[in-house]
Design a protein around this motif. Structure first.
Motif, PDB file in Angstrom:
ATOM      1  N   GLU A 261      80.091  11.029 -27.643  1.00 19.05           N
ATOM      2  CA  GLU A 261      80.428   9.632 -27.881  1.00 19.05           C
ATOM      3  C   GLU A 261      81.655   9.275 -27.061  1.00 19.05           C
ATOM      4  OE1 GLU A 261      78.835   8.056 -32.027  1.00 19.05           O
ATOM      5  OE2 GLU A 261      80.549   9.390 -32.298  1.00 19.05           O
ATOM      6  N   LEU A 262      81.678   8.048 -26.562  1.00 22.87           N
ATOM      7  CA  LEU A 262      82.798   7.530 -25.784  1.00 22.87           C
ATOM      8  C   LEU A 262      83.654   6.645 -26.672  1.00 22.87           C
ATOM      9  CD1 LEU A 262      84.190   6.918 -22.975  1.00 22.87           C
ATOM     10  CD2 LEU A 262      82.628   4.956 -22.829  1.00 22.87           C
ATOM     11  N   TYR A 263      84.963   6.929 -26.699  1.00 20.27           N
ATOM     12  CA  TYR A 263      85.915   6.136 -27.484  1.00 20.27           C
ATOM     13  C   TYR A 263      86.996   5.586 -26.570  1.00 20.27           C
ATOM     14  CZ  TYR A 263      84.054   8.022 -31.876  1.00 20.27           C
ATOM     15  OH  TYR A 263      83.255   8.345 -32.945  1.00 20.27           O
ATOM     16  N   CYS A 264      87.421   4.359 -26.875  1.00 21.78           N
ATOM     17  CA  CYS A 264      88.525   3.755 -26.150  1.00 21.78           C
ATOM     18  C   CYS A 264      89.310   2.887 -27.130  1.00 21.78           C
ATOM     19  CB  CYS A 264      88.002   2.917 -24.983  1.00 21.78           C
ATOM     20  SG  CYS A 264      89.255   2.477 -23.772  1.00 21.78           S
ATOM     21  N   CYS A 265      90.615   3.098 -27.222  1.00 17.87           N
ATOM     22  CA  CYS A 265      91.469   2.370 -28.169  1.00 17.87           C
ATOM     23  C   CYS A 265      90.980   2.542 -29.611  1.00 17.87           C
ATOM     24  CB  CYS A 265      91.537   0.887 -27.817  1.00 17.87           C
ATOM     25  SG  CYS A 265      92.163   0.529 -26.168  1.00 17.87           S
ATOM     26  N   GLY A 266      90.451   3.725 -29.928  1.00 23.29           N
ATOM     27  CA  GLY A 266      89.931   3.984 -31.254  1.00 23.29           C
ATOM     28  C   GLY A 266      88.581   3.376 -31.537  1.00 23.29           C
ATOM     29  N   VAL A 267      87.973   2.712 -30.555  1.00 23.07           N
ATOM     30  CA  VAL A 267      86.683   2.032 -30.720  1.00 23.07           C
ATOM     31  C   VAL A 267      85.574   2.885 -30.112  1.00 23.07           C
ATOM     32  CG1 VAL A 267      85.328  -0.017 -30.122  1.00 23.07           C
ATOM     33  CG2 VAL A 267      87.768  -0.239 -30.666  1.00 23.07           C
ATOM     34  N   GLU A 268      84.523   3.132 -30.895  1.00 25.77           N
ATOM     35  CA  GLU A 268      83.363   3.835 -30.352  1.00 25.77           C
ATOM     36  C   GLU A 268      82.587   2.882 -29.448  1.00 25.77           C
ATOM     37  OE1 GLU A 268      78.923   5.201 -31.588  1.00 25.77           O
ATOM     38  OE2 GLU A 268      80.367   4.927 -33.209  1.00 25.77           O
ATOM     39  N   LEU A 269      82.360   3.307 -28.203  1.00 25.95           N
ATOM     40  CA  LEU A 269      81.657   2.467 -27.235  1.00 25.95           C
ATOM     41  C   LEU A 269      80.248   2.954 -26.924  1.00 25.95           C
ATOM     42  CD1 LEU A 269      84.392   1.627 -24.550  1.00 25.95           C
ATOM     43  CD2 LEU A 269      83.364   0.066 -26.207  1.00 25.95           C
ATOM     44  N   ALA A 270      80.050   4.268 -26.832  1.00 22.09           N
ATOM     45  CA  ALA A 270      78.759   4.785 -26.385  1.00 22.09           C
ATOM     46  C   ALA A 270      78.395   6.054 -27.134  1.00 22.09           C
ATOM     47  CB  ALA A 270      78.786   5.051 -24.876  1.00 22.09           C
ATOM     48  N   ASN A 271      77.088   6.311 -27.201  1.00 26.19           N
ATOM     49  CA  ASN A 271      76.529   7.486 -27.853  1.00 26.19           C
ATOM     50  C   ASN A 271      75.441   8.026 -26.934  1.00 26.19           C
ATOM     51  OD1 ASN A 271      75.980   9.386 -29.842  1.00 26.19           O
ATOM     52  ND2 ASN A 271      74.710   8.011 -31.064  1.00 26.19           N
ATOM     53  N   ALA A 272      75.544   9.295 -26.530  1.00 31.64           N
ATOM     54  CA  ALA A 272      74.655   9.836 -25.503  1.00 31.64           C
ATOM     55  C   ALA A 272      74.093  11.189 -25.921  1.00 31.64           C
ATOM     56  CB  ALA A 272      75.395   9.967 -24.175  1.00 31.64           C
ATOM     57  N   PHE A 273      72.913  11.503 -25.363  1.00 31.68           N
ATOM     58  CA  PHE A 273      72.233  12.758 -25.689  1.00 31.68           C
ATOM     59  C   PHE A 273      71.620  13.407 -24.459  1.00 31.68           C
ATOM     60  CE2 PHE A 273      71.211   9.870 -29.366  1.00 31.68           C
ATOM     61  CZ  PHE A 273      72.063  10.457 -30.289  1.00 31.68           C
ATOM     62  N   GLY A 274      71.592  14.737 -24.478  1.00 31.76           N
ATOM     63  CA  GLY A 274      70.568  15.468 -23.753  1.00 31.76           C
ATOM     64  C   GLY A 274      69.359  15.410 -24.669  1.00 31.76           C
ATOM     65  N   GLU A 275      68.308  14.705 -24.265  1.00 33.44           N
ATOM     66  CA  GLU A 275      67.259  14.300 -25.197  1.00 33.44           C
ATOM     67  C   GLU A 275      66.407  15.465 -25.698  1.00 33.44           C
ATOM     68  OE1 GLU A 275      67.319  11.425 -26.356  1.00 33.44           O
ATOM     69  OE2 GLU A 275      68.425  10.237 -24.880  1.00 33.44           O
ATOM     70  N   LEU A 276      66.134  15.445 -26.988  1.00 32.28           N
ATOM     71  CA  LEU A 276      65.227  16.403 -27.602  1.00 32.28           C
ATOM     72  C   LEU A 276      63.797  16.006 -27.259  1.00 32.28           C
ATOM     73  CD1 LEU A 276      64.870  18.798 -29.614  1.00 32.28           C
ATOM     74  CD2 LEU A 276      64.720  17.076 -31.428  1.00 32.28           C
ATOM     75  N   THR A 277      63.007  16.965 -26.773  1.00 28.99           N
ATOM     76  CA  THR A 277      61.622  16.665 -26.392  1.00 28.99           C
ATOM     77  C   THR A 277      60.609  17.539 -27.133  1.00 28.99           C
ATOM     78  OG1 THR A 277      61.833  18.144 -24.473  1.00 28.99           O
ATOM     79  CG2 THR A 277      62.217  15.792 -24.099  1.00 28.99           C
ATOM     80  N   ASP A 278      61.040  18.215 -28.169  1.00 27.37           N
ATOM     81  CA  ASP A 278      60.148  19.039 -28.989  1.00 27.37           C
ATOM     82  C   ASP A 278      59.633  18.167 -30.140  1.00 27.37           C
ATOM     83  OD1 ASP A 278      59.052  20.680 -30.949  1.00 27.37           O
ATOM     84  OD2 ASP A 278      60.460  22.313 -30.614  1.00 27.37           O
TER      85      ASP A 278
END
Length: 346
Positions: A261-278
């Motif tokens: 997750e990307l945070y800036c100034c205490g604010v969550e901006l983004a949520n990312a994954f290496g995607e599960l494909t099972d």
């Protein structure tokens, strides 16, 4: 905005307009960024069979009425993720979506029932590449808004500085004095009593019916998130498997997943994954999430069987979702998300 002066009154709109124009400039720049890197913009249907299968996600429900008056439930999507993954299974390799999504039970300075999400996917590339993308987006937004720094609630960060990369385990140790991974087994199962004892020792409140996920969230909200993204952005990575239902396990440590997750100034901006494909593992995780949702909220959402079928042929990929309105907020110095939305929900 006040009850006496709604957003559409000329004087209020005049005050809001510079931020809204900056919003448009940032959106145009992002589309240009993707275009020069061979990404294709996709538009997905807002109506979906399943709005997502995360325990704490609340959706807007509706129904489709057929010509024969038959009815079937549908939901406004909370993310274009399921549709995007089907497009990856179909053969697309670099795609992005910039458009509206809907989440119920969410309204406040950082939340709005309808908001804009930027979501993008890279086939055959690691989720670390998405970390680089996020850093570029911070700088791009600042440049287009004419901002030299991002500010929110007394916190400040340099959007042009390289983000700090901090593992979740390191954050628990640094900000709470807790050895998080001591409560996670090699198979991803968790030790509720062990984490509960660690919270008591750290002086954090607990409740008798708290499960491991509740305790994890309490540490995140009270100790860790407020400290992130100060001075520069923070990329928080390596979430325990139990907190990453859509991500594949890390090759370095099976206890954690390829999620950041990307945070800036205490604010969550983004949520990312290496995607599960099972598909079998994804089904198991979705059902576990829906069991938890039913325990807490007394409801559950259906599974998207087409998604599970598509995962069987989907290539290895990494994907991220970024709250576009929040990025605009930080770039323009807004204090409420509604200040950067052209026509807020009534």
């Amino acid at each position: 905005m006040t009850a006496a002066s709604p957003w559409w009154t000329p004087d209020v709109h005049a005050d809001r307009r510079p931020r809204l124009m900056a919003r448009n400039a940032i959106a145009t720049a992002l589309r240009g960024w993707f275009g020069t890197r061979d990404f294709i913009e996709v538009t997905t249907s807002a109506l979906q069979v399943s709005p997502g299968n995360e325990a704490h996600l609340a959706a807007f429900a509706t129904e489709a009425i057929g010509p024969d008056t038959s009815r079937r439930p549908l939901y406004l999507h909370t993310s274009p993720e399921f549709a995007c993954k089907k497009l990856l299974a179909a053969g697309e390799e670099r795609i992005f979506s910039l458009g509206p999504v809907w989440r119920n039970r969410e309204r406040g300075p950082l939340h709005h029932p309808e908001f804009t999400m930027l979501e993008w996917y890279r086939v055959g590339e690691s989720y670390e590449r998405l970390m680089d993308d996020c850093a570029e987006f911070l700088a791009l937004a600042a440049e287009k808004a004419g901002a030299r720094s991002f500010r929110f609630r007394g916190r400040e960060a340099d959007p042009f500085a390289e983000p700090e990369r901090l593992s979740v385990a390191e954050a628990f140790a640094r900000y709470a004095g807790i050895d998080l991974l001591a409560t996670v087994a090699a198979d991803g199962s968790t030790d509720r009593d062990g984490l509960h004892a660690a919270l008591i020792q750290a002086g954090l409140r607990t409740a008798p019916d708290d499960n491991w996920a509740d305790l994890f969230s309490r540490v995140m909200v009270e100790k860790i998130e407020p400290a992130l993204g100060q001075g520069r952005a923070t990329i928080l990575y390596g979430y325990p498997i139990a907190e990453a239902a859509l991500a594949r396990p890390s090759a370095r440590d099976p206890r954690v997943a390829e999620r950041f997750e990307l945070y800036c100034c205490g604010v969550e901006l983004a949520n990312a994954f290496g995607e599960l494909t099972d598909p079998a593992e994804q089904r198991r995780r979705f059902l576990a999430e829906m069991d938890e949702k039913e325990r807490i909220y007394g409801e559950r959402y259906p599974l998207d069987e087409d998604l599970l079928a598509a995962l069987a042929i989907m290539p290895q990929a990494s994907g991220s979702a970024l709250g576009f309105d929040r990025l605009v907020m930080l770039a323009t110095g807004a204090t409420r998300i509604e200040d950067v939305i052209w026509a807020p929900v009534a």
